[in-house]
Design a protein around this motif. Structure first.
Motif, PDB file in Angstrom:
ATOM      1  N   PHE A  12      -6.233   1.286  10.344  1.00 54.57           N
ATOM      2  CA  PHE A  12      -7.461   0.713   9.784  1.00 54.57           C
ATOM      3  C   PHE A  12      -7.346   0.508   8.275  1.00 54.57           C
ATOM      4  CE2 PHE A  12      -9.204   2.421  13.787  1.00 54.57           C
ATOM      5  CZ  PHE A  12      -9.871   1.282  14.240  1.00 54.57           C
ATOM      6  N   HIS A  13      -6.694   1.452   7.576  1.00 57.14           N
ATOM      7  CA  HIS A  13      -6.530   1.280   6.135  1.00 57.14           C
ATOM      8  C   HIS A  13      -5.633   0.087   5.823  1.00 57.14           C
ATOM      9  CE1 HIS A  13      -7.605   5.774   5.296  1.00 57.14           C
ATOM     10  NE2 HIS A  13      -8.662   5.020   5.471  1.00 57.14           N
ATOM     11  N   SER A  14      -4.658  -0.169   6.671  1.00 51.35           N
ATOM     12  CA  SER A  14      -3.760  -1.306   6.456  1.00 51.35           C
ATOM     13  C   SER A  14      -4.507  -2.633   6.597  1.00 51.35           C
ATOM     14  CB  SER A  14      -2.590  -1.255   7.443  1.00 51.35           C
ATOM     15  OG  SER A  14      -1.786  -0.121   7.214  1.00 51.35           O
ATOM     16  N   ILE A  15      -5.434  -2.698   7.551  1.00 45.42           N
ATOM     17  CA  ILE A  15      -6.234  -3.915   7.713  1.00 45.42           C
ATOM     18  C   ILE A  15      -7.087  -4.153   6.465  1.00 45.42           C
ATOM     19  CG2 ILE A  15      -8.115  -4.981   9.015  1.00 45.42           C
ATOM     20  CD1 ILE A  15      -7.036  -3.570  11.504  1.00 45.42           C
ATOM     21  N   THR A  16      -7.751  -3.102   6.016  1.00 46.77           N
ATOM     22  CA  THR A  16      -8.574  -3.222   4.812  1.00 46.77           C
ATOM     23  C   THR A  16      -7.731  -3.645   3.620  1.00 46.77           C
ATOM     24  OG1 THR A  16     -10.064  -1.495   5.626  1.00 46.77           O
ATOM     25  CG2 THR A  16     -10.147  -1.995   3.280  1.00 46.77           C
ATOM     26  N   ARG A  64       0.832  -1.205   0.000  1.00 46.97           N
ATOM     27  CA  ARG A  64       0.000   0.000   0.000  1.00 46.97           C
ATOM     28  C   ARG A  64       0.863   1.249   0.000  1.00 46.97           C
ATOM     29  NH1 ARG A  64      -2.164   3.004   4.473  1.00 46.97           N
ATOM     30  NH2 ARG A  64      -3.877   4.324   3.742  1.00 46.97           N
ATOM     31  N   ILE A  65       0.511   2.227  -0.815  1.00 49.90           N
ATOM     32  CA  ILE A  65       1.167   3.524  -0.728  1.00 49.90           C
ATOM     33  C   ILE A  65       0.404   4.352   0.303  1.00 49.90           C
ATOM     34  CG2 ILE A  65       2.154   3.511  -3.042  1.00 49.90           C
ATOM     35  CD1 ILE A  65      -0.165   5.291  -3.944  1.00 49.90           C
ATOM     36  N   VAL A  66       1.143   5.009   1.177  1.00 47.55           N
ATOM     37  CA  VAL A  66       0.551   5.696   2.329  1.00 47.55           C
ATOM     38  C   VAL A  66       0.585   7.207   2.114  1.00 47.55           C
ATOM     39  CG1 VAL A  66       0.695   6.053   4.820  1.00 47.55           C
ATOM     40  CG2 VAL A  66       1.330   3.836   3.831  1.00 47.55           C
ATOM     41  N   PRO A  67      -0.563   7.868   2.108  1.00 44.28           N
ATOM     42  CA  PRO A  67      -0.568   9.326   2.001  1.00 44.28           C
ATOM     43  C   PRO A  67       0.228   9.958   3.134  1.00 44.28           C
ATOM     44  CG  PRO A  67      -2.775   8.445   1.663  1.00 44.28           C
ATOM     45  CD  PRO A  67      -1.926   7.309   2.145  1.00 44.28           C
TER      46      PRO A  67
END
Length: 374
Positions: free
Chosen positions: A350-354, A337-340
């Motif tokens: 939470f975004h990492s879990i998704t 995942r690229i992280v803003p």
């Protein structure tokens, strides 16, 4: 979940009678007056631009004006959305004055002519060219409705790589045809949203559905790969090899930061290194400065935006170096995942879990880590 760049919700905006757009602007009158002719040619404008239009909010008491679809005017005097009546396809129509942009129509037609013959061709398809009968030397270019290259945001490293691959090869194609875009920065790079948005969206307020009921549903780029395109050839030029190396006076596009334009000494400039700068600066501002996880691109981008034009790599050299970067990336990195950069710790958790569950689904369904269109 999706994150759109759009107009704020009507309910969050203060109401004032001065906001009511009861009257068309002069440029809107131009389109309204030609709606009957456009209809004859197979294109229908929204209700706002049809003769006899009555603002819907003036006859309804249960809504605010900004909740009505016909409240929204075009963002540009020269560009408008339309519907092709033969099949209901959403299109964009652009008015081109030949006196202002003498080569735009010819270059757009030239580059679009063999778009099916070379997969590297990423210039926007020209669906139709209409010569306006009552306006001297004015044409209308008809193109598919596209969406800004980074809206909605990318989710993975592989999605960004797919974007860069396409835009690099698109520039290579243009430069091999001796065409310099001369304004190939962010707003002039878009993608075909049809795969991601099967039911499309409203052309003016793109976080609304096409029928103005709710938000449009969409897939990710990994699930439904998209094709990116260069648009807007108003400043572009095609050169003849027999005339020698192309040289031009500076002409400022949307990106005003081009180093060689800042203190121009009167010497004519090679336009191709400026193209390299434009896209390099787009990568720097919209990718490297916006996300974590893509730092491996930094050395290449640094050379693309070099202060000295003759020290920037050609597009062929850019692609060679990018290929080396690509070879160094394994599947795990590409699916990461690229992280803003503005994302806080809680959001990241939470975004990492998704993202983890989404990635497992992509692996099980054999979605490639670099999603390229067929």
């Amino acid at each position: 979940m999706s994150d759109f760049v759009s107009d704020p919700p009507a309910s969050s905006l203060p109401w004032h009678p001065s906001l009511l757009q009861n009257n068309l602007t002069p440029s809107e009158h131009w389109w309204r007056d030609r709606q009957p002719w456009l209809a004859q040619r197979g294109y229908m404008l929204r209700s706002r631009y049809r003769p006899g239009w009555v603002p819907s909010w003036s006859v309804r008491t249960d809504v605010f004006a900004m909740e009505c679809e016909d409240w929204y005017s075009s963002k540009s005097a020269f560009i408008l959305d339309a519907t092709r009546t033969s099949d209901g396809k959403q299109v964009i129509i652009m008015r081109v004055k030949h006196s202002l942009f003498p080569q735009e129509v010819d270059i757009a037609k030239l580059l679009s002519a063999n778009i099916q013959l070379d997969s590297r061709n990423h210039t926007v398809p020209i669906l139709d060219v209409l010569d306006v009968p009552d306006a001297q030397k004015v044409s209308i270019l008809v193109m598919p409705l596209l969406r800004t290259f980074n809206d909605p945001p990318w989710q993975t490293v592989g999605e960004v790589i797919a974007f860069l691959l396409q835009v690099f090869e698109g520039m290579q194609y243009m430069h091999e045809k001796n065409v310099a875009h001369r304004d190939c920065q962010g707003p002039n790079i878009m993608f075909d949203p049809q795969p991601m948005y099967p039911k499309m969206f409203h052309p003016r307020v793109q976080d609304r559905s096409h029928n103005w009921k709710g938000k449009p549903k969409h897939f990710s780029r990994t699930a439904r790969p998209v094709k990116y395109y260069y648009i807007d050839f108003g400043l572009s030029r095609k050169y003849d090899k027999v005339d020698g190396p192309p040289r031009e006076r500076p002409i400022r596009g949307g990106d005003k930061s081009v180093p060689e334009f800042q203190k121009w000494d009167g010497q004519l400039l090679d336009p191709f290194p400026t193209d390299i700068y434009y896209f390099g600066n787009t990568i720097r501002t919209d990718i490297l400065q916006a996300y974590r996880g893509l730092e491996l691109l930094a050395p290449l981008v640094e050379d693309m935006v070099h202060q000295e034009p003759d020290k920037r790599p050609t597009i062929h050299a850019v692609i060679e170096r990018f290929d080396l970067i690509l070879r160094s990336l394994n599947h795990r990195k590409l699916r990461s995942r690229i992280v803003p950069r503005n994302e806080d710790t809680i959001q990241r958790f939470f975004h990492s879990i998704t993202h983890t569950f989404r990635t497992v689904r992509y692996i099980l369904t054999r979605k490639p880590p670099i999603p390229l269109p067929p």
